[in-house]
Design a protein around this motif. Structure first.
Motif, mmCIF file in Angstrom:
data_model
loop_
_atom_site.group_PDB
_atom_site.id
_atom_site.type_symbol
_atom_site.label_atom_id
_atom_site.label_comp_id
_atom_site.label_asym_id
_atom_site.label_seq_id
_atom_site.Cartn_x
_atom_site.Cartn_y
_atom_site.Cartn_z
ATOM 1 N N GLU A 187 46.328 -65.055 0.682
ATOM 2 C CA GLU A 187 45.709 -65.855 1.739
ATOM 3 C C GLU A 187 44.240 -65.466 1.881
ATOM 4 O O GLU A 187 43.875 -64.302 1.729
ATOM 5 N N ARG A 199 44.998 -73.636 5.500
ATOM 6 C CA ARG A 199 46.032 -73.443 6.520
ATOM 7 C C ARG A 199 46.443 -74.759 7.171
ATOM 8 O O ARG A 199 47.602 -75.032 7.363
ATOM 9 N N ARG A 241 50.106 -74.811 0.835
ATOM 10 C CA ARG A 241 50.382 -73.499 0.278
ATOM 11 C C ARG A 241 51.893 -73.295 0.152
ATOM 12 O O ARG A 241 52.621 -73.447 1.109
ATOM 13 N N THR A 278 55.415 -71.571 0.125
ATOM 14 C CA THR A 278 55.916 -70.452 0.940
ATOM 15 C C THR A 278 56.838 -69.566 0.166
ATOM 16 O O THR A 278 57.329 -69.880 -0.852
#
Length: 97
Positions: free
Chosen positions: A21, A75, A95, A97
């Motif tokens: 991240e 995000r 993104r 997971t």
């Protein structure tokens, strides 16, 4: 990255590699684009996808796109960045997971 791509080559897989991240802010767009280019040169037979995480910073997302990164994540969804990415032949993705 090289170890993951070597393992993918041996297994005949096409991996999806995801940066940590906020990697764009930590490492910089130029470094991440160069990393992807080098990996493509060293592993031309491995069809991998690299997703560069840009956190919540549109500026880093744009810098990555300008540097040649093909897939970025943020995000929060950002329609403007997604549109710019499409125009540049790139993609803003969620993104994994």
């Amino acid at each position: 990255m090289a170890a993951a791509l070597a393992a993918a080559r041996e297994a005949g897989r096409s991996p999806v590699l995801v940066t940590p991240e906020d990697a764009a802010a930590t490492y910089g767009a130029g470094y991440l684009a160069a990393l992807e280019q080098r990996a493509r040169a060293e592993f031309p037979d491995v069809a991998f996808t690299l997703i560069v995480d840009c956190g919540d910073a549109p500026g880093y997302a744009l810098a990555c796109l300008r540097a040649g990164v093909r897939r970025i994540s943020m995000r929060e969804p950002n329609d403007k960045i997604a549109d710019i990415a499409r125009q540049m032949g790139a993609e803003l993705v969620r993104r994994p997971t």
